[in-house]
Design an enzyme around this catalytic site. Sequence first.
Site, PDB file in Angstrom:
ATOM      1  N   ASN A  74       0.621  -1.103  -0.281  1.00 57.79           N
ATOM      2  CA  ASN A  74       0.248   0.412  -0.173  1.00 57.79           C
ATOM      3  C   ASN A  74       0.978   0.796   0.515  1.00 57.79           C
ATOM      4  O   ASN A  74       1.990   0.515   0.359  1.00 57.79           O
ATOM      5  CB  ASN A  74      -0.801   0.515   1.117  1.00 57.79           C
ATOM      6  CG  ASN A  74      -0.369   0.210   2.539  1.00 57.79           C
ATOM      7  OD1 ASN A  74       0.249   0.358   2.455  1.00 57.79           O
ATOM      8  ND2 ASN A  74      -0.735  -0.511   3.619  1.00 57.79           N
ATOM      9  N   GLU A 108       3.310   1.589   3.040  1.00 58.72           N
ATOM     10  CA  GLU A 108       4.822   0.487   3.282  1.00 58.72           C
ATOM     11  C   GLU A 108       5.232   0.895   1.531  1.00 58.72           C
ATOM     12  O   GLU A 108       6.594   0.800   1.731  1.00 58.72           O
ATOM     13  CB  GLU A 108       3.836  -1.002   2.251  1.00 58.72           C
ATOM     14  CG  GLU A 108       3.467  -1.655   3.464  1.00 58.72           C
ATOM     15  CD  GLU A 108       2.183  -2.683   3.136  1.00 58.72           C
ATOM     16  OE1 GLU A 108       1.630  -2.956   4.331  1.00 58.72           O
ATOM     17  OE2 GLU A 108       1.465  -2.829   2.090  1.00 58.72           O
ATOM     18  N   ASP A 131      -6.158  -8.063   1.306  1.00 63.22           N
ATOM     19  CA  ASP A 131      -6.929  -9.161   1.302  1.00 63.22           C
ATOM     20  C   ASP A 131      -7.594  -9.080  -0.148  1.00 63.22           C
ATOM     21  O   ASP A 131      -7.544 -10.199  -1.114  1.00 63.22           O
ATOM     22  CB  ASP A 131      -7.481  -9.866   2.491  1.00 63.22           C
ATOM     23  CG  ASP A 131      -6.690 -10.195   3.354  1.00 63.22           C
ATOM     24  OD1 ASP A 131      -5.766  -9.676   3.141  1.00 63.22           O
ATOM     25  OD2 ASP A 131      -7.739  -9.889   4.746  1.00 63.22           O
TER      26      ASP A 131
END
Length: 337
Positions: free
Chosen positions: A209, A212, A278
């Site tokens: 993301n 990150e 996810d």
Amino acid sequence: MRKYLSLKKAGHIINRFSRARVLVIGDLIMDHFIWGRVRRISPEAPVPVVEVTSESIMLGGSANVVNNIHSLGGRSLVTGVIGNDSDGKKLVSSLKERGIPTDGIIVDPDRPTTIKTRVIAHSQQVVRFDRERKDKIDPACTEKVLGYIKKAVKSADLVVVSDYAKGLITQRLVEETCALCSRLGIPVAVDPKVEHFDYYKGCTIVTPNNLEATLASGVEIESDETLHRAGEVLFNKLGCKALLITRGEHGMSLFEPGEQTHIPTVAKEVFDVSGAGDTVIGTLALALASGAGFKEAAVLANFAAGVVVGKVGTATLTPEELREAVFTGLKAAAKAR
């Protein structure tokens, strides 16, 4: 987005989901939701008093990746570690109810099953508390996981590494998995954690993301220029075939050799981002395993994320919901041109 994915091709890929099989390796988690409402502030401290109305237990972490693949009509194999406790038993039972094989799930009696408890009031998360151990799993459990991977990967079209930094994913595990998959010609997709970025060198596609990507690259992403710089740093560092940076309300940015593709967000309303990553990695993996290219898979993952963030809790979506989102989104994009 019609430039990267047509309605006809999207339908073809989604129709092939049922033939794809994905091996998911990662940290198995249970998501516990406490639902309620707030009418007053506590007299004991300046915090809201939540009047509990209901509770629910859902599959989380890599188990939610598996659940997303299952909900979209794909087939999953899964390996990871749970504790010898009621939460672990609930996780296994939930997977079995969906017809998902659980023979790759290893029980470690010396550690608890990870469970995240979120308190939700009026569709807003009030607080979250986690019960977990984050140290590396027992070496004997690692050997069992690797043994299952070596057996199961032969019947997989793609492997997902779902890293929540709860102790399962180590450099050795990733390196041995990637080496095995490379020999067999099987792609590896990674949902990463910042502290493990050095593990993922040589994987096929990595999906950090925005935060990150910022932390892993050392480049603060504040503009198109810094996004491009961060993407190039990570792409070169990882040596992967593709890098997909998910950017919330700013959509996604896909990096491939010599090119960058921006995919705008399609979410209309955002109620809860729990588990959205996810859904992205699950949909991306299923699409790639069904013959999609990186751009096509990223567009489908973007549409899938736009659906689940409009739901409260750790959500999934069906092939019908994905088809509808793609149809609506691509039609709207065509009109806007």
